[in-house]
Design an enzyme around this catalytic site. Structure first.
Site, PDB file in Angstrom:
ATOM      1  N   ILE A   1      -3.541  -7.821 -49.465  1.00  0.00           N
ATOM      2  CA  ILE A   1      -2.201  -7.493 -49.960  1.00  0.00           C
ATOM      3  C   ILE A   1      -2.242  -6.109 -50.605  1.00  0.00           C
ATOM      4  O   ILE A   1      -3.134  -5.814 -51.410  1.00  0.00           O
ATOM      5  CB  ILE A   1      -1.652  -8.573 -50.914  1.00  0.00           C
ATOM      6  CG1 ILE A   1      -0.209  -8.238 -51.316  1.00  0.00           C
ATOM      7  CG2 ILE A   1      -2.523  -8.763 -52.147  1.00  0.00           C
ATOM      8  CD1 ILE A   1       0.611  -9.436 -51.711  1.00  0.00           C
TER       9      ILE A   1
ATOM     10  N   GLU B   1      -2.129 -16.570 -59.068  1.00  0.00           N
ATOM     11  CA  GLU B   1      -3.058 -15.436 -58.977  1.00  0.00           C
ATOM     12  C   GLU B   1      -3.718 -15.182 -60.337  1.00  0.00           C
ATOM     13  O   GLU B   1      -4.921 -15.006 -60.446  1.00  0.00           O
ATOM     14  CB  GLU B   1      -2.254 -14.222 -58.504  1.00  0.00           C
ATOM     15  CG  GLU B   1      -2.959 -12.909 -58.659  1.00  0.00           C
ATOM     16  CD  GLU B   1      -2.199 -11.751 -58.009  1.00  0.00           C
ATOM     17  OE1 GLU B   1      -1.262 -12.007 -57.225  1.00  0.00           O
ATOM     18  OE2 GLU B   1      -2.553 -10.604 -58.297  1.00  0.00           O
TER      19      GLU B   1
ATOM     20  N   HIS C   1     -29.767  -9.394 -74.764  1.00  0.00           N
ATOM     21  CA  HIS C   1     -30.890  -9.185 -73.845  1.00  0.00           C
ATOM     22  C   HIS C   1     -31.636  -7.877 -74.154  1.00  0.00           C
ATOM     23  O   HIS C   1     -32.601  -7.550 -73.466  1.00  0.00           O
ATOM     24  CB  HIS C   1     -30.402  -9.118 -72.388  1.00  0.00           C
ATOM     25  CG  HIS C   1     -30.159 -10.464 -71.755  1.00  0.00           C
ATOM     26  ND1 HIS C   1     -29.085 -11.256 -72.061  1.00  0.00           N
ATOM     27  CD2 HIS C   1     -30.861 -11.151 -70.818  1.00  0.00           C
ATOM     28  CE1 HIS C   1     -29.125 -12.360 -71.340  1.00  0.00           C
ATOM     29  NE2 HIS C   1     -30.197 -12.320 -70.578  1.00  0.00           N
TER      30      HIS C   1
HETATM   31  C1  LIG Z   1     -11.311  -3.569 -58.064  1.00  0.00           C
HETATM   32  C2  LIG Z   1      -9.822  -3.572 -57.948  1.00  0.00           C
HETATM   33  C3  LIG Z   1      -9.214  -4.358 -56.968  1.00  0.00           C
HETATM   34  C4  LIG Z   1      -7.818  -4.323 -56.819  1.00  0.00           C
HETATM   35  N1  LIG Z   1      -7.231  -5.034 -55.780  1.00  0.00           N
HETATM   36  C5  LIG Z   1      -5.917  -4.833 -55.520  1.00  0.00           C
HETATM   37  C6  LIG Z   1      -5.323  -5.396 -54.341  1.00  0.00           C
HETATM   38  O1  LIG Z   1      -5.963  -6.094 -53.565  1.00  0.00           O
HETATM   39  N2  LIG Z   1      -4.014  -5.120 -54.105  1.00  0.00           N
HETATM   40  C7  LIG Z   1      -3.262  -4.353 -54.934  1.00  0.00           C
HETATM   41  O2  LIG Z   1      -2.095  -4.151 -54.643  1.00  0.00           O
HETATM   42  N3  LIG Z   1      -3.795  -3.830 -56.065  1.00  0.00           N
HETATM   43  C8  LIG Z   1      -5.100  -4.044 -56.367  1.00  0.00           C
HETATM   44  N4  LIG Z   1      -5.663  -3.490 -57.489  1.00  0.00           N
HETATM   45  C9  LIG Z   1      -4.825  -2.671 -58.365  1.00  0.00           C
HETATM   46  C10 LIG Z   1      -4.585  -3.247 -59.752  1.00  0.00           C
HETATM   47  O3  LIG Z   1      -3.754  -4.370 -59.710  1.00  0.00           O
HETATM   48  C11 LIG Z   1      -4.050  -2.112 -60.619  1.00  0.00           C
HETATM   49  O4  LIG Z   1      -5.116  -1.191 -60.820  1.00  0.00           O
HETATM   50  C12 LIG Z   1      -3.509  -2.583 -61.953  1.00  0.00           C
HETATM   51  O5  LIG Z   1      -2.351  -3.355 -61.784  1.00  0.00           O
HETATM   52  C13 LIG Z   1      -3.202  -1.409 -62.900  1.00  0.00           C
HETATM   53  O6  LIG Z   1      -2.459  -0.416 -62.280  1.00  0.00           O
HETATM   54  P1  LIG Z   1      -2.920   1.124 -62.375  1.00  0.00           P
HETATM   55  O7  LIG Z   1      -4.347   1.168 -61.991  1.00  0.00           O
HETATM   56  O8  LIG Z   1      -1.967   1.946 -61.606  1.00  0.00           O
HETATM   57  O9  LIG Z   1      -2.802   1.461 -63.906  1.00  0.00           O
HETATM   58  P2  LIG Z   1      -1.502   2.051 -64.656  1.00  0.00           P
HETATM   59  O10 LIG Z   1      -0.323   1.222 -64.312  1.00  0.00           O
HETATM   60  O11 LIG Z   1      -1.439   3.513 -64.398  1.00  0.00           O
HETATM   61  O12 LIG Z   1      -1.891   1.801 -66.169  1.00  0.00           O
HETATM   62  C14 LIG Z   1      -2.708   2.699 -66.922  1.00  0.00           C
HETATM   63  C15 LIG Z   1      -2.805   2.142 -68.357  1.00  0.00           C
HETATM   64  O13 LIG Z   1      -1.495   2.105 -68.924  1.00  0.00           O
HETATM   65  C16 LIG Z   1      -1.223   0.805 -69.405  1.00  0.00           C
HETATM   66  N5  LIG Z   1       0.191   0.495 -69.266  1.00  0.00           N
HETATM   67  C17 LIG Z   1       0.977   0.622 -68.164  1.00  0.00           C
HETATM   68  N6  LIG Z   1       2.209   0.192 -68.419  1.00  0.00           N
HETATM   69  C18 LIG Z   1       2.214  -0.225 -69.722  1.00  0.00           C
HETATM   70  C19 LIG Z   1       3.195  -0.809 -70.586  1.00  0.00           C
HETATM   71  N7  LIG Z   1       4.438  -1.045 -70.172  1.00  0.00           N
HETATM   72  N8  LIG Z   1       2.827  -1.108 -71.857  1.00  0.00           N
HETATM   73  C20 LIG Z   1       1.553  -0.878 -72.305  1.00  0.00           C
HETATM   74  N9  LIG Z   1       0.588  -0.344 -71.524  1.00  0.00           N
HETATM   75  C21 LIG Z   1       0.916  -0.043 -70.246  1.00  0.00           C
HETATM   76  C22 LIG Z   1      -2.083  -0.124 -68.545  1.00  0.00           C
HETATM   77  O14 LIG Z   1      -2.300  -1.364 -69.187  1.00  0.00           O
HETATM   78  C23 LIG Z   1      -3.337   0.718 -68.398  1.00  0.00           C
HETATM   79  O15 LIG Z   1      -4.142   0.543 -69.544  1.00  0.00           O
HETATM   80  C24 LIG Z   1      -7.036  -3.544 -57.692  1.00  0.00           C
HETATM   81  C25 LIG Z   1      -7.654  -2.793 -58.694  1.00  0.00           C
HETATM   82  C26 LIG Z   1      -9.024  -2.787 -58.809  1.00  0.00           C
HETATM   83  C27 LIG Z   1      -9.657  -1.931 -59.879  1.00  0.00           C
END
Ligand SMILES: Cc1cc2nc3c(=O)[nH]c(=O)nc-3n(C[C@H](O)[C@H](O)[C@H](O)COP(=O)(O)OP(=O)(O)OC[C@H]3O[C@@H](n4cnc5c(N)ncnc54)[C@H](O)[C@@H]3O)c2cc1C
Length: 381
Positions: free
Chosen positions: A126, A244, A340
Site C-alpha cells: 500500500i 493496522e 547488556h
Molecule cells: C520503515 C518504514 C516503512 C513504511 N511503510 C509504509 C508503507 O508501506 N506505506 C506507506 O504509505 N507509508 C509507509 N511508511 C511511511 C510512514 O507511515 C510515515 O513515515 C509516517 O506516517 C510519518 O510521515 P513522515 O515520514 O512524512 O513524517 P512527517 O509527517 O513529515 O512528520 C515529521 C514529524 O512531525 C510530526 N508531526 C507531523 N504532524 C504533526 C502534528 N499535527 N502534530 C504534532 N506533530 C506532528 C511527526 O510526528 C514527526 O515527528 C513507512 C515508513 C517507514 C519508516
C-alpha cells in the site's frame, strides 16, 4: 517474561505452534542472509502461503481459510516478534493490506486478485506516503486524472514496505475530475507501463524487509481496478486503521516480553564486582519496573485484541494502544540494551537487532504525535 493469557483458545494455540515451527524451520536458518540481502525469499513467502499463514481471512472460494478473528492475526504478529523473524510481510499482508481486498474489492476484483495473494504468488503493498507528506494524507500530490475507461496515475511514493517485491500496489492519489473531489485508491499492477521502482531504501533497522520508492508516470489504471468509489479513498483508508495500529501494538508488547526474557538471562549470568549485574539494586529495580509495565501492557493490549476480534475496538483506542505500547517497547528495548553493556551495541547480539528494529514502531502506521492527536480529539479537545 510472558504473562498467562486468557484470550486464546486451543485452536489459536495450535495455530501458534504450527506457525512457530514453520518460522523455526523456514525463516530462522535464512535470517542472516535476508538481513544481508535486504529482502526475504519469494520462495519462503509461497511456502508460508501454502501452509495457510498468508491472507487466511480471505474467503475459502479464493483459497483462504475464511478466518475473520483477529486473534489469529495477533498470534502471527507475536510469533514473528518473539522469534525475531525479521519480516513485516505477514503484518503488512494479513493485517494492513489484506482487508482492503476482502472488505472493499468488488466480487469481480476479488476473483482476479485474491487467489494470487492467498497463494503467495502476488505480493501486495500500500502506497500512501510521498516524499513531501506522510502524516498529512490530505496533502498528497499524486494525481489520478480521468481518461477513457480509466485513470492516469502520476506521482511518486516513498517508504513503501515490500515496494521492491510488490506485484499489486494500492496507490492513494488525488482525483482530478470535474465531478469528483477527494482521494481515490487505485490498484496498480506492477507490470503496467509507466510504473517504476526506485531505490531499495537503506534503513536503520528491519533490514530484511524491503522498503522502496515508487514512481508513476501516466500509469493507466482501468475503472475496473479502482477500489471502492474514486474520491472516497480517505474514509476507506481510515476504516482499517484500528486493525493496522493494533497489530503494531501487538508486536510491540511481544517484542518487549522477549527482550526482557533475554535480558534477564544476561543480567543473571554476567558478573561485575563479584556479583551478577542484575542483582545490583539499581538494575533489579529497573528490571522490576519494566516487567511490571510490560505486564500492564499485556493486559491492555489483550483487551484490545479481544475487542478487535469482535470488531468492537474504536479507532481512537487502537491509536492509544499503538502509541503507548510502542513507546513502552522503545523504553524497554533501550534499557535492556543498556543492561547488556558494550555487548548490547554489537550487532551479533539479538538485543541490538531488536533495538534497531523497534525504533520505527513509533513512526510508521502514524507517528506517536499523530496518535496523541487522535486520542486527544476523541476526548473532545
Ligand atoms: C520503515 C518504514 C516503512 C513504511 N511503510 C509504509 C508503507 O508501506 N506505506 C506507506 O504509505 N507509508 C509507509 N511508511 C511511511 C510512514 O507511515 C510515515 O513515515 C509516517 O506516517 C510519518 O510521515 P513522515 O515520514 O512524512 O513524517 P512527517 O509527517 O513529515 O512528520 C515529521 C514529524 O512531525 C510530526 N508531526 C507531523 N504532524 C504533526 C502534528 N499535527 N502534530 C504534532 N506533530 C506532528 C511527526 O510526528 C514527526 O515527528 C513507512 C515508513 C517507514 C519508516
Amino acid at each position: 517474561m510472558r504473562s498467562p493469557r486468557t484470550i486464546y483458545g486451543p485452536e489459536h494455540e495450535q495455530f501458534r505452534a504450527a506457525f512457530r515451527s514453520f518460522l523455526q524451520r523456514e525463516a530462522l536458518p535464512h535470517r542472516e542472509r535476508w538481513l544481508a540481502d535486504g529482502i526475504i525469499d519469494r520462495d519462503f513467502w509461497k511456502k508460508a502461503a501454502a501452509d495457510g499463514f498468508v491472507a487466511f481471512t480471505a474467503p475459502e472460494r479464493f483459497g483462504g481459510l475464511g478466518i475473520d478473528d483477529f486473534r489469529f492475526n495477533a498470534v502471527i504478529d507475536e510469533e514473528v516478534a518473539y522469534l525475531g523473524a525479521a519480516t513485516d510481510a505477514f503484518q503488512l499482508t494479513n493485517d494492513i493490506v489484506g482487508p482492503y481486498f476482502w472488505d472493499l474489492a468488488s466480487p469481480e476484483q476479488q476473483e482476479r486478485w485474491l487467489p494470487g495473494i492467498v497463494d503467495g504468488s502476488t505480493v501486495p503493498a500500500i502506497a500512501m506516503t510521498e516524499p513531501g507528506t506522510g502524516s498529512d494524507l490530505r496533502g498528497i500530490r499524486s494525481t489520478a486524472t480521468r481518461t477513457d475507461g480509466g485513470w492516469l496515475v502520476n506521482g511518486s511514493k516513498t517508504f513503501i514496505t515490500s515496494g521492491i517485491q510488490a506485484d499489486l500496489i494500492i496507490v492513494a492519489a488525488k482525483v482530478v475530475d470535474p465531478e469528483i473531489n477527494g482521494i481515490g485508491l487505485f490498484v496498480v499492477d506492477a507490470t503496467t507501463p509507466g510504473f517504476r521502482r526506485g531505490r531499495k531504501l537503506d534503513k536503520v533497522g528491519r533490514q530484511a524487509q524491503d522498503t522502496a520508492e515508487l514512481f508513476f508516470d501516466d500509469v493507466l489504471v482501468p475503472d475496473a481496478d479502482v477500489l471502492g468509489e474514486a474520491g472516497r479513498g480517505l474514509p476507506l483508508l481510515m476504516g482499517n486503521l484500528a486493525q493496522e495500529r493494533l497489530a503494531m501494538a501487538v508486536s510491540a508488547i511481544a517484542d518487549a516480553e522477549q527482550a526482557l526474557q533475554d535480558t534477564l538471562e544476561y543480567v543473571s549470568t554476567r558478573t561485575a564486582f563479584g556479583a551478577p549485574v542484575g542483582t545490583f539494586q539499581a538494575n533489579r529495580f529497573s528490571m522490576a519496573d519494566m516487567v511490571t509495565e510490560v505486564r500492564i501492557g499485556r493486559v491492555y493490549v489483550d483487551d484490545c485484541i479481544e475487542r478487535q476480534s469482535r470488531k468492537a475496538l474504536p479507532d481512537a483506542e487502537a491509536a492509544g494502544a499503538k502509541y503507548w505500547a510502542t513507546e513502552l517497547q522503545w523504553r524497554v528495548l533501550d534499557r535492556c540494551l543498556q543492561l547488556h553493556g558494550g555487548y548490547g551495541y554489537m550487532n551479533e547480539y539479538d538485543i541490538a537487532r531488536r533495538w534497531r528494529d523497534a525504533r520505527v514502531q513509533r513512526i510508521y502506521g502514524g507517528t506517536s504525535e499523530i496518535m496523541q492527536e487522535i486520542v486527544g480529539r476523541s476526548i473532545g479537545l
